[in-house]
Motif scaffolding. Structure first.
Motif, PDB file in Angstrom:
ATOM      1  N   SER A 232       9.870   8.458  12.496  1.00  0.00           N
ATOM      2  CA  SER A 232       9.947   8.792  10.998  1.00  0.00           C
ATOM      3  C   SER A 232      10.893   7.395  10.718  1.00  0.00           C
ATOM      4  N   GLN A 233      11.533   6.860  11.690  1.00  0.00           N
ATOM      5  CA  GLN A 233      12.140   5.498  11.481  1.00  0.00           C
ATOM      6  C   GLN A 233      11.301   4.568  11.252  1.00  0.00           C
ATOM      7  N   GLU A 234      10.124   4.525  11.937  1.00  0.00           N
ATOM      8  CA  GLU A 234       9.153   3.394  11.672  1.00  0.00           C
ATOM      9  C   GLU A 234       8.333   3.619  10.393  1.00  0.00           C
ATOM     10  N   MET A 235       8.211   4.735  10.120  1.00  0.00           N
ATOM     11  CA  MET A 235       7.646   5.061   8.576  1.00  0.00           C
ATOM     12  C   MET A 235       8.525   4.389   7.700  1.00  0.00           C
ATOM     13  N   GLY A 236       9.757   4.747   7.617  1.00  0.00           N
ATOM     14  CA  GLY A 236      10.708   4.364   6.702  1.00  0.00           C
ATOM     15  C   GLY A 236      10.700   2.914   6.585  1.00  0.00           C
ATOM     16  N   ARG A 237      10.578   1.865   7.674  1.00  0.00           N
ATOM     17  CA  ARG A 237      10.630   0.602   7.607  1.00  0.00           C
ATOM     18  C   ARG A 237       9.315   0.180   6.863  1.00  0.00           C
ATOM     19  N   GLU A 238       8.257   0.794   7.123  1.00  0.00           N
ATOM     20  CA  GLU A 238       6.947   0.489   6.403  1.00  0.00           C
ATOM     21  C   GLU A 238       7.039   0.677   4.854  1.00  0.00           C
ATOM     22  N   ILE A 239       7.671   1.749   4.487  1.00  0.00           N
ATOM     23  CA  ILE A 239       7.793   2.274   3.181  1.00  0.00           C
ATOM     24  C   ILE A 239       8.634   1.523   2.284  1.00  0.00           C
ATOM     25  N   ASN A 240       9.842   0.765   3.110  1.00  0.00           N
ATOM     26  CA  ASN A 240      10.465   0.182   2.487  1.00  0.00           C
ATOM     27  C   ASN A 240      10.026  -1.418   2.286  1.00  0.00           C
ATOM     28  N   THR A 241       9.181  -1.789   3.071  1.00  0.00           N
ATOM     29  CA  THR A 241       8.453  -2.975   3.115  1.00  0.00           C
ATOM     30  C   THR A 241       7.385  -3.104   1.970  1.00  0.00           C
ATOM     31  N   LEU A 242       6.657  -1.853   1.905  1.00  0.00           N
ATOM     32  CA  LEU A 242       5.745  -1.978   1.018  1.00  0.00           C
ATOM     33  C   LEU A 242       6.517  -1.943  -0.568  1.00  0.00           C
ATOM     34  N   GLY A 243       7.577  -1.264  -0.660  1.00  0.00           N
ATOM     35  CA  GLY A 243       8.186  -1.316  -2.021  1.00  0.00           C
ATOM     36  C   GLY A 243       8.826  -2.619  -2.492  1.00  0.00           C
ATOM     37  N   SER A 244       9.471  -3.445  -1.352  1.00  0.00           N
ATOM     38  CA  SER A 244       9.880  -4.830  -1.629  1.00  0.00           C
ATOM     39  C   SER A 244       8.964  -5.689  -1.807  1.00  0.00           C
ATOM     40  N   LYS A 245       7.522  -5.509  -1.236  1.00  0.00           N
ATOM     41  CA  LYS A 245       6.568  -6.554  -1.425  1.00  0.00           C
ATOM     42  C   LYS A 245       5.753  -6.415  -2.745  1.00  0.00           C
ATOM     43  N   ALA A 246       5.802  -5.178  -3.145  1.00  0.00           N
ATOM     44  CA  ALA A 246       4.907  -4.576  -4.194  1.00  0.00           C
ATOM     45  C   ALA A 246       4.791  -5.532  -5.524  1.00  0.00           C
ATOM     46  N   ASN A 247       5.919  -5.972  -6.174  1.00  0.00           N
ATOM     47  CA  ASN A 247       6.036  -6.534  -7.320  1.00  0.00           C
ATOM     48  C   ASN A 247       5.272  -5.587  -8.261  1.00  0.00           C
TER      49      ASN A 247
END
Length: 291
Positions: free
Chosen positions: A250-265
């Motif tokens: 779940s921690q790894e899932m969280g990292r990808e979700i956070n990165t996805l949000g920050s790069k989405a623009n």
């Protein structure tokens, strides 16, 4: 198969002499926090019980309460060593006669001499010890059944939450198609407004656009997030599934979700990411109670 750290079980066992009842309760904890309350008569069994709890219960804040009920109340009564009492009394009486002292209190004094009265609560026989352990194992069996049933409920909820995240990921992919062209168009318009269309170096501009858009690409994050979600479901259904392993995933899932949000623009994608984070937080809360 997962189990909940919350559990409850009661077991009892008896013979012609005594009945033992064992009650086990547990709440979630990172480690095994064990509290055992047992009658003095079986205090020598505490280390054995602690060892069995470590193997059979593993983790949790666990309370084990043991009570005993004797069928024949005289079975646990104190006994008097009559021969030793007589010997003490005779010696005391001889000494009192010799020194001329009153012998009226000698019987009471002899009764309190060492080893005259033995308390049967100080030890139990092997048969009584077996009754206790059988009651304990019965309670553990019901306790673990309770944990397994609660685990099934947790499993269903966790699968549902991960399913929501995968659904939201599909929504991101549906929205993403127009994201890059819109970014390119916005940057082109900004440059034209800033320096004029005729002053833009097209080759240099395209190089910068490619570099910038590459930093905003979320393909890897989507692939990894989907992979982590599928691995979470696989681990959830495996025989050796446990809360710690699922927590790491779940921690790894969280990292990808956070990165996805920050790069989405992109406002719409970021709104979807917020919903993903809500589901992930619910998953993490549930995992705190998984064994």
């Amino acid at each position: 198969m997962i189990k909940s750290m919350t559990g409850y079980g009661v077991g009892s066992q008896e013979n012609a002499k005594v009945k033992y009842t064992v009650e086990i309760k547990s709440l979630n904890s990172k480690f095994l926090e064990l509290s055992i309350r047992l009658p003095k008569v079986v205090s020598d069994k505490e280390l054995t019980l602690r060892g069995e709890c470590s193997k059979l219960i593993e983790r949790g804040k666990v309370n084990v309460m043991i009570s005993s009920e004797y069928t024949d109340q005289t079975a646990k009564a104190s006994s008097i060593n009559a021969e030793l009492l007589k010997k003490y009394y005779k010696q005391l009486k001889d000494i009192a006669t010799e020194v001329g002292e009153n012998s009226s209190t000698l019987f009471s004094l002899a009764l309190n001499m060492p080893e005259v009265i033995s308390n049967n609560d100080d030890e139990v026989d092997d048969e009584e010890g077996k009754v206790l352990m059988n009651a304990f194992y019965s309670a553990v069996e019901k306790f673990n059944t309770f944990r397994a049933d609660e685990g099934n409920n947790l499993k269903e909820d966790l699968e549902k939450r991960v399913g929501f995240i995968l659904t939201y990921l599909t929504e991101v992919e549906a929205v993403e198609g127009d994201r890059i062209p819109l970014i390119r168009e916005r940057l082109s318009q900004y440059m034209e407004d800033a320096v004029g269309k005729e002053n833009i170096d097209k080759n240099r501009f395209e190089q910068e656009i490619v570099f910038y858009i590459d930093k905003l690409d979320i393909t890897e994050e989507k692939v990894r997030l989907r992979s982590h979600c599928n691995y979470f479901i696989k681990a959830l259904n495996s025989e050796d599934s446990n809360g710690k392993k699922l927590g790491f995933i779940s921690q790894e899932m969280g990292r990808e979700i956070n990165t996805l949000g920050s790069k989405a623009n992109n406002a719409e994608i970021q709104q979807i990411v917020v919903r993903m984070k809500e589901e992930l937080e619910k998953i993490k809360e549930q995992l705190l109670n998984v064994l």
